[in-house]
Design a protein around this motif. Structure first.
Motif, mmCIF file in Angstrom:
data_model
loop_
_atom_site.group_PDB
_atom_site.id
_atom_site.type_symbol
_atom_site.label_atom_id
_atom_site.label_comp_id
_atom_site.label_asym_id
_atom_site.label_seq_id
_atom_site.Cartn_x
_atom_site.Cartn_y
_atom_site.Cartn_z
ATOM 1 N N GLU A 179 0.924 -1.013 -0.100
ATOM 2 C CA GLU A 179 0.147 -0.100 0.136
ATOM 3 C C GLU A 179 0.688 1.173 0.061
ATOM 4 N N LYS A 180 1.645 1.370 0.891
ATOM 5 C CA LYS A 180 2.768 2.610 0.760
ATOM 6 C C LYS A 180 3.442 2.562 -0.647
ATOM 7 N N ASN A 181 3.958 1.542 -1.059
ATOM 8 C CA ASN A 181 4.367 1.542 -2.678
ATOM 9 C C ASN A 181 3.339 2.287 -3.716
ATOM 10 N N LEU A 182 2.106 1.834 -3.511
ATOM 11 C CA LEU A 182 1.098 2.372 -4.232
ATOM 12 C C LEU A 182 0.638 3.723 -4.131
ATOM 13 N N TYR A 183 0.357 4.189 -2.897
ATOM 14 C CA TYR A 183 -0.143 5.530 -2.552
ATOM 15 C C TYR A 183 1.088 6.496 -2.412
ATOM 16 N N LEU A 184 2.264 6.257 -2.039
ATOM 17 C CA LEU A 184 3.403 7.013 -1.872
ATOM 18 C C LEU A 184 4.297 7.054 -2.959
ATOM 19 N N MET A 185 3.814 7.227 -4.158
ATOM 20 C CA MET A 185 4.618 7.341 -5.300
ATOM 21 C C MET A 185 4.343 8.526 -6.339
#
Length: 156
Positions: A124-130
């Motif tokens: 989720e971090k990789n998806l939302y924070l890019m």
């Protein structure tokens, strides 16, 4: 279409949380700019649309000023205000921009379910924070807002 589905799923998942806790906040003037390009090989009239910001759990909107020249402002079935611009006689490859300015207060929020803090998974971090097409997550303005609203001891 993928982006719309992603946003819809994200917001629907938020609704399942029982408690929303506001943390720190940052107040200021925000500017949104939308660029439209005539990608055809002939002169064309092009309509384009974007939404104006509104209050939600993460932000309070005190004043919104859409850039002059819009054709009209309408409201969709969800209550969003949509600004419509009609650009006439755009040459091939020509770029025109419109946008809005708003006085907003942004909040860091923590969603809790069953009184437990919900953490993002690595995926989720990789998806939302890019970086995305419409914004750059590592832009200095975004970093500054994040630093001002996220608690120093909050690692998520």
């Amino acid at each position: 279409m993928k982006l719309i589905s992603f946003i819809l799923i994200f917001f629907l998942s938020i609704l399942s949380f029982a408690v929303v806790e506001k943390a720190n906040s940052e107040e200021g003037i925000m500017r949104f700019e939308y660029r439209v390009i005539n990608r055809s090989n002939k002169t064309e009239n092009i309509n384009f649309y974007f939404t104006l910001p509104r209050n939600n759990e993460r932000q309070e909107v005190f004043l919104v000023y859409p850039e002059p020249g819009f054709k009209k402002i309408m409201r969709d079935k969800y209550g969003n205000k949509i600004v419509i611009y009609e650009e006439k006689n755009m040459l091939p490859g020509e770029v025109r921009t419109h946008g809005w300015m708003a006085h907003v207060k942004m909040h860091a929020v923590v969603y809790r379910k069953n009184d437990k803090k919900q953490m993002l998974s690595k995926e989720e971090k990789n998806l939302y924070l890019m970086d995305k097409e419409n914004y750059r997550i590592n832009d200095p303005v975004i970093i500054n807002i994040k630093n001002n609203i996220i608690k120093k001891d909050d690692t998520n």
